[in-house]
Design an enzyme around this catalytic site. Structure first.
Site, PDB file in Angstrom:
ATOM      1  N   LYS A   1     -16.253   2.683   0.030  1.00 39.43           N
ATOM      2  CA  LYS A   1     -16.584   1.377  -0.667  1.00 39.43           C
ATOM      3  C   LYS A   1     -17.938   1.303  -1.087  1.00 39.43           C
ATOM      4  CE  LYS A   1     -12.712  -1.051   1.478  1.00 39.43           C
ATOM      5  NZ  LYS A   1     -12.250  -2.639   2.042  1.00 39.43           N
TER       6      LYS A   1
ATOM      7  N   TYR B   1      -6.012  -4.168  -5.927  1.00 44.54           N
ATOM      8  CA  TYR B   1      -5.838  -5.109  -4.609  1.00 44.54           C
ATOM      9  C   TYR B   1      -4.667  -6.247  -5.047  1.00 44.54           C
ATOM     10  CZ  TYR B   1      -9.486  -3.269  -1.691  1.00 44.54           C
ATOM     11  OH  TYR B   1     -10.081  -2.454  -0.975  1.00 44.54           O
TER      12      TYR B   1
ATOM     13  N   PHE C   1      -9.247 -14.518   1.177  1.00 50.29           N
ATOM     14  CA  PHE C   1     -10.238 -13.341   1.199  1.00 50.29           C
ATOM     15  C   PHE C   1     -10.417 -12.465  -0.464  1.00 50.29           C
ATOM     16  CE2 PHE C   1      -6.794 -11.305   3.522  1.00 50.29           C
ATOM     17  CZ  PHE C   1      -6.527 -10.076   2.828  1.00 50.29           C
TER      18      PHE C   1
ATOM     19  N   ARG D   1      -5.829   6.995   8.301  1.00 50.00           N
ATOM     20  CA  ARG D   1      -5.879   5.486   9.017  1.00 50.00           C
ATOM     21  C   ARG D   1      -6.606   5.684  10.397  1.00 50.00           C
ATOM     22  NH1 ARG D   1      -4.029   1.730   6.150  1.00 50.00           N
ATOM     23  NH2 ARG D   1      -3.476  -0.044   7.507  1.00 50.00           N
TER      24      ARG D   1
ATOM     25  N   ARG E   1     -15.055   3.045  10.926  1.00 48.35           N
ATOM     26  CA  ARG E   1     -15.356   1.774  10.845  1.00 48.35           C
ATOM     27  C   ARG E   1     -15.980   1.308  12.229  1.00 48.35           C
ATOM     28  NH1 ARG E   1      -9.646   0.181   8.022  1.00 48.35           N
ATOM     29  NH2 ARG E   1     -10.458   0.075   5.791  1.00 48.35           N
TER      30      ARG E   1
ATOM     31  N   ASN F   1     -16.247  -3.032   5.214  1.00 47.95           N
ATOM     32  CA  ASN F   1     -15.675  -1.834   6.094  1.00 47.95           C
ATOM     33  C   ASN F   1     -15.733  -0.576   5.773  1.00 47.95           C
ATOM     34  OD1 ASN F   1     -13.486  -2.344   4.398  1.00 47.95           O
ATOM     35  ND2 ASN F   1     -12.095  -2.898   6.060  1.00 47.95           N
TER      36      ASN F   1
ATOM     37  N   HIS G   1     -11.490   2.436   2.654  1.00 54.72           N
ATOM     38  CA  HIS G   1     -10.064   1.854   2.254  1.00 54.72           C
ATOM     39  C   HIS G   1      -9.206   3.285   2.077  1.00 54.72           C
ATOM     40  CE1 HIS G   1      -6.477   0.070   0.531  1.00 54.72           C
ATOM     41  NE2 HIS G   1      -6.505   1.308  -0.368  1.00 54.72           N
TER      42      HIS G   1
ATOM     43  N   GLU H   1      -1.513   3.692  -5.769  1.00 52.47           N
ATOM     44  CA  GLU H   1      -2.945   3.675  -5.763  1.00 52.47           C
ATOM     45  C   GLU H   1      -3.613   4.993  -6.309  1.00 52.47           C
ATOM     46  OE1 GLU H   1      -4.193   2.839  -1.768  1.00 52.47           O
ATOM     47  OE2 GLU H   1      -3.336   0.897  -1.790  1.00 52.47           O
TER      48      GLU H   1
HETATM   49  P1  CMP Z   1      -8.996  -2.588   2.600  1.00 52.48           P
HETATM   50  O1  CMP Z   1      -8.281  -1.549   3.394  1.00 52.48           O
HETATM   51  O2  CMP Z   1      -9.677  -2.187   1.434  1.00 52.48           O
HETATM   52  O3  CMP Z   1      -7.902  -3.633   2.092  1.00 52.48           O
HETATM   53  C1  CMP Z   1      -8.014  -4.961   1.739  1.00 52.48           C
HETATM   54  C2  CMP Z   1      -9.404  -5.703   2.369  1.00 52.48           C
HETATM   55  O4  CMP Z   1      -9.620  -7.011   2.264  1.00 52.48           O
HETATM   56  C3  CMP Z   1      -9.534  -4.822   3.599  1.00 52.48           C
HETATM   57  O5  CMP Z   1      -9.852  -3.487   3.673  1.00 52.48           O
HETATM   58  C4  CMP Z   1     -10.804  -5.814   3.794  1.00 52.48           C
HETATM   59  O6  CMP Z   1     -11.995  -5.297   3.660  1.00 52.48           O
HETATM   60  C5  CMP Z   1     -10.564  -6.957   3.293  1.00 52.48           C
HETATM   61  N1  CMP Z   1     -10.216  -8.172   4.052  1.00 52.48           N
HETATM   62  C6  CMP Z   1     -11.046  -9.365   4.371  1.00 52.48           C
HETATM   63  N2  CMP Z   1     -10.489  -9.930   5.018  1.00 52.48           N
HETATM   64  C7  CMP Z   1      -9.262  -9.689   5.395  1.00 52.48           C
HETATM   65  C8  CMP Z   1      -8.284 -10.050   6.408  1.00 52.48           C
HETATM   66  N3  CMP Z   1      -8.139 -11.261   7.056  1.00 52.48           N
HETATM   67  N4  CMP Z   1      -7.157  -9.302   6.551  1.00 52.48           N
HETATM   68  C9  CMP Z   1      -7.052  -8.043   5.962  1.00 52.48           C
HETATM   69  N5  CMP Z   1      -8.026  -7.662   5.038  1.00 52.48           N
HETATM   70  C10 CMP Z   1      -8.931  -8.441   4.828  1.00 52.48           C
END
Ligand code: CMP
Length: 139
Positions: A11, A51, A59, A87, A104, A114, A117, A128
């Site tokens: 990211k 997304y 969020f 993961r 992370r 974070n 992804h 994806e």
């Molecule tokens: P990602 O794996 O990119 O998928 C969705 C993203 O939303 C996740 O990582 C986080 O960076 C972001 N995010 C922010 N708040 C939340 C939450 N409460 N639960 C899950 N993802 C979140």
């Protein structure tokens, strides 16, 4: 377990912090094979597709703003159980819960920022990969 493919994004925070080599190195050292990779900007439409499952969550807007805030590195990795291997290397979504030694746990500061992804299952991996690399030849 057969070969799997997964989509990984480094990211904008990962790219800004100069962590591209570090993150790719961790995947490579575990034996995952790089099938496709590109440095790119994600526009609003692409972010909304990627997304889409989070639309309506509190969020969602910050997530879209963040993922479109700078270049990302998108890649497809292949290997035995690649989805769960990636993961495991990334650690939990919330860096506060991510142990040291995970990407992370070592580099991320907040759940919104974070670093990486990774697809969360076979169906999302397929979806994806199709979004980011529509012309990739099949396995
Ligand atoms: P990602 O794996 O990119 O998928 C969705 C993203 O939303 C996740 O990582 C986080 O960076 C972001 N995010 C922010 N708040 C939340 C939450 N409460 N639960 C899950 N993802 C979140």
């Amino acid at each position: 377990m057969a070969l799997q493919r997964t989509l990984v994004l480094i990211k904008p925070d990962g790219v800004r912090k100069g962590l591209v080599g570090e993150v790719i190195g961790r995947f490579e050292r575990l034996g995952l094979r790089m099938v496709a990779m590109q440095l790119m900007a994600i526009d609003q439409a692409l972010a909304a597709r990627h997304y889409g499952e989070h639309k309506g969550k509190d969020f969602y807007r910050p997530l879209i703003d963040f993922i479109t805030s700078g270049d990302v590195v998108a890649m497809v990795l292949e290997g035995e159980a690649a989805i769960s291997v990636v993961r495991k290397l990334m650690g939990p979504t919330d860096p506060a819960e991510a142990p040291p030694g995970t990407i992370r746990g070592d580099f991320a500061v907040s759940i919104d920022h974070n670093i990486v992804h990774g697809s969360d299952g076979p169906d999302s991996a397929k979806r994806e990969i199709g979004i980011f690399f529509p012309n990739l030849p099949p396995e």
